[in-house]
Scaffold this active site. Structure first.
Site, PDB file in Angstrom:
ATOM      1  N   ASN A 110       0.829  -1.198   0.000  1.00  0.00           N
ATOM      2  CA  ASN A 110       0.000   0.000   0.000  1.00  0.00           C
ATOM      3  C   ASN A 110       0.864   1.248   0.000  1.00  0.00           C
ATOM      4  O   ASN A 110       1.956   1.261   0.562  1.00  0.00           O
ATOM      5  CB  ASN A 110      -0.963  -0.004   1.199  1.00  0.00           C
ATOM      6  CG  ASN A 110      -0.409   0.724   2.399  1.00  0.00           C
ATOM      7  OD1 ASN A 110      -0.510   1.946   2.509  1.00  0.00           O
ATOM      8  ND2 ASN A 110       0.193  -0.047   3.314  1.00  0.00           N
ATOM      9  N   PHE A 114      -1.942   8.025   4.411  1.00  0.00           N
ATOM     10  CA  PHE A 114      -2.754   8.561   5.518  1.00  0.00           C
ATOM     11  C   PHE A 114      -4.057   9.190   5.008  1.00  0.00           C
ATOM     12  O   PHE A 114      -4.459  10.280   5.434  1.00  0.00           O
ATOM     13  CB  PHE A 114      -1.974   9.603   6.325  1.00  0.00           C
ATOM     14  CG  PHE A 114      -0.950   9.062   7.267  1.00  0.00           C
ATOM     15  CD1 PHE A 114      -0.788   7.699   7.484  1.00  0.00           C
ATOM     16  CD2 PHE A 114      -0.111   9.933   7.955  1.00  0.00           C
ATOM     17  CE1 PHE A 114       0.178   7.211   8.361  1.00  0.00           C
ATOM     18  CE2 PHE A 114       0.858   9.464   8.845  1.00  0.00           C
ATOM     19  CZ  PHE A 114       1.004   8.099   9.034  1.00  0.00           C
ATOM     20  N   SER A 172       5.166   5.171   8.945  1.00  0.00           N
ATOM     21  CA  SER A 172       4.610   4.919   7.624  1.00  0.00           C
ATOM     22  C   SER A 172       5.626   5.329   6.569  1.00  0.00           C
ATOM     23  O   SER A 172       6.200   6.422   6.644  1.00  0.00           O
ATOM     24  CB  SER A 172       3.321   5.709   7.414  1.00  0.00           C
ATOM     25  OG  SER A 172       2.933   5.655   6.040  1.00  0.00           O
ATOM     26  N   ASN A 174       4.855   6.079   3.576  1.00  0.00           N
ATOM     27  CA  ASN A 174       4.123   6.741   2.505  1.00  0.00           C
ATOM     28  C   ASN A 174       3.893   8.232   2.715  1.00  0.00           C
ATOM     29  O   ASN A 174       3.208   8.868   1.915  1.00  0.00           O
ATOM     30  CB  ASN A 174       2.776   6.031   2.295  1.00  0.00           C
ATOM     31  CG  ASN A 174       2.974   4.574   1.937  1.00  0.00           C
ATOM     32  OD1 ASN A 174       3.820   4.243   1.109  1.00  0.00           O
ATOM     33  ND2 ASN A 174       2.217   3.688   2.566  1.00  0.00           N
ATOM     34  N   THR A 175       4.431   8.794   3.802  1.00  0.00           N
ATOM     35  CA  THR A 175       4.441  10.240   4.020  1.00  0.00           C
ATOM     36  C   THR A 175       5.890  10.685   4.009  1.00  0.00           C
ATOM     37  O   THR A 175       6.651  10.325   4.909  1.00  0.00           O
ATOM     38  CB  THR A 175       3.768  10.603   5.362  1.00  0.00           C
ATOM     39  OG1 THR A 175       2.400  10.209   5.327  1.00  0.00           O
ATOM     40  CG2 THR A 175       3.856  12.106   5.613  1.00  0.00           C
ATOM     41  N   LYS A 209       4.867   3.362  17.252  1.00  0.00           N
ATOM     42  CA  LYS A 209       4.931   2.357  16.193  1.00  0.00           C
ATOM     43  C   LYS A 209       6.135   2.637  15.307  1.00  0.00           C
ATOM     44  O   LYS A 209       6.252   3.719  14.725  1.00  0.00           O
ATOM     45  CB  LYS A 209       3.650   2.349  15.355  1.00  0.00           C
ATOM     46  CG  LYS A 209       3.580   1.195  14.356  1.00  0.00           C
ATOM     47  CD  LYS A 209       2.185   1.057  13.774  1.00  0.00           C
ATOM     48  CE  LYS A 209       2.067  -0.183  12.906  1.00  0.00           C
ATOM     49  NZ  LYS A 209       0.677  -0.411  12.437  1.00  0.00           N
ATOM     50  N   ASN A 238       5.688  -1.537  11.533  1.00  0.00           N
ATOM     51  CA  ASN A 238       4.906  -1.077  10.392  1.00  0.00           C
ATOM     52  C   ASN A 238       5.304  -1.872   9.140  1.00  0.00           C
ATOM     53  O   ASN A 238       6.057  -2.846   9.236  1.00  0.00           O
ATOM     54  CB  ASN A 238       5.146   0.432  10.193  1.00  0.00           C
ATOM     55  CG  ASN A 238       3.909   1.157   9.682  1.00  0.00           C
ATOM     56  OD1 ASN A 238       3.227   0.684   8.778  1.00  0.00           O
ATOM     57  ND2 ASN A 238       3.617   2.315  10.247  1.00  0.00           N
TER      58      ASN A 238
END
Length: 347
Positions: A110, A114, A172, A174-175, A209, A238
């Site tokens: 993925n 967010f 994450s 993805n940021t 996390k 994660n």
């Protein structure tokens, strides 16, 4: 719950993100009608974070970003449900497609970014809850925020009163730049702000996390900061940006990889953090869990609680009951009377 496992198989005929949206809608409609799961064996009960968990199997963040259906998911037998990640302002996330099933690898990639409705939506949904299950809230920062640490403080202030614990998500992939908050200086400042925020408001357990893509020196630094911070828990881990050998045609997609290929590397990081922290905080094991044996491996590596998500995509919600049955068998086979007795025994 067999009908829901059948529904999960049918939903796999849809592209991944639309299937997920349909799943949330179905859970929302059917939730109040779902029978409660059978009471858990007392051997599965866990006392951690100052909370009493009927069993150690949790739903990981990412499934229910806006806290729409935590009570419905709890009825499938989870010991706790974590919602989010929630950012202060609504965020659309990254361009679609951004969610991919790697069926041949029992994995998911993925790059959602967010996507969520923001604090106001999550707060309204949590306020409207009628269930009594344990619910955590996972908070993050907006992609375009000028002060990401302030975003976490805002998320805590708004949502901690409505949750049983709060997870600070700095991992994450993805940021852009978010994982930089895992470095010693930034992490020390962030966790100090979190602890200060709860002194001013709701006193709820705080968990951090982290990513699985960390070397030994980074793990040393994180362990030292966490041990000194006053927070209660660490979630390991994660999704990963690493790409082990994969068979799926989606293997080259950018984003975080979860599911079966993450089981071994995330468990190795979990074991390393257990060795470094020596019981100072509660560890939550995440990554690749698809069976009771997997959950047991995380527990023996040092986790008091575990979470899963990706395996539900392939197995359906009946997996939760199967994992608990298999975990109980593992405990009894090895002579453990409780989950707590087994924690860290594999190190």
């Amino acid at each position: 719950m067999a009908i829901f496992d059948l529904a999960a198989r049918l939903l796999r005929q849809l592209p991944a993100e639309p299937a997920h949206q349909v799943t949330l809608a179905l859970a929302g409609m059917a939730g109040p009608l779902l029978p409660r799961s059978a009471p858990d064996d007392p051997a599965l009960a866990v006392r951690a974070l100052g909370l009493a968990f009927a069993n150690p199997i949790g739903l990981a963040a990412g499934f229910d970003k806006n806290a729409q259906v935590p009570d419905a998911m709890a009825r499938f037998g989870f010991g706790f449900v974590e919602c989010g990640t929630v950012t202060p302002r609504p965020q659309g996330g990254n361009p679609k497609p951004r969610l991919f099933r790697l069926t041949e690898d029992r994995a998911v990639i993925n790059r959602m970014g967010f996507n969520n409705g923001g604090i106001a939506v999550a707060r309204a949904n949590l306020t409207a809850r009628r269930g009594a299950g344990l619910v955590g809230i996972n908070i993050g920062a907006n992609k375009d925020s000028a002060d990401r640490i302030a975003d976490y403080a805002a998320g805590f202030a708004a949502l901690a009163p409505l949750a049983d614990y709060v997870t600070v998500n700095v991992s994450s992939p993805n940021t852009p730049g978010l994982r930089g908050l895992q470095n010693r200086e930034e992490l020390t400042r962030l966790l100090a702000v979190m602890v200060e925020a709860r002194m001013k408001g709701a006193y709820k357990p705080i968990l951090l996390k982290i990513a699985p893509d960390l070397d030994a020196a980074a793990l040393d630094e994180i362990a030292a900061v966490v041990a000194a911070s006053g927070i209660e828990g660490l979630i390991v881990s994660n999704t990963t940006i690493a790409r082990p050998p994969l068979r799926s045609p989606h293997a080259r997609e950018a984003g975080g990889l979860s599911g079966a290929p993450l089981m071994a590397p995330s468990t190795a990081v979990l074991r390393a953090m257990h060795q470094r922290l020596a019981g100072k905080v509660t560890l939550v094991g995440v990554g690749g869990i698809a069976s009771g044996a997997d959950a047991y491996a995380k527990i023996r590596a040092g986790a008091s609680l575990v979470q899963l998500y990706s395996a539900l995509v392939f197995e359906g919600p009946g997996l939760v009951t199967r994992i608990k049955t298999e975990l109980l068998a593992c405990l009894k086979r090895d002579g453990f009377q409780s989950v707590a007795e087994a924690v860290g025994t594999g190190n």
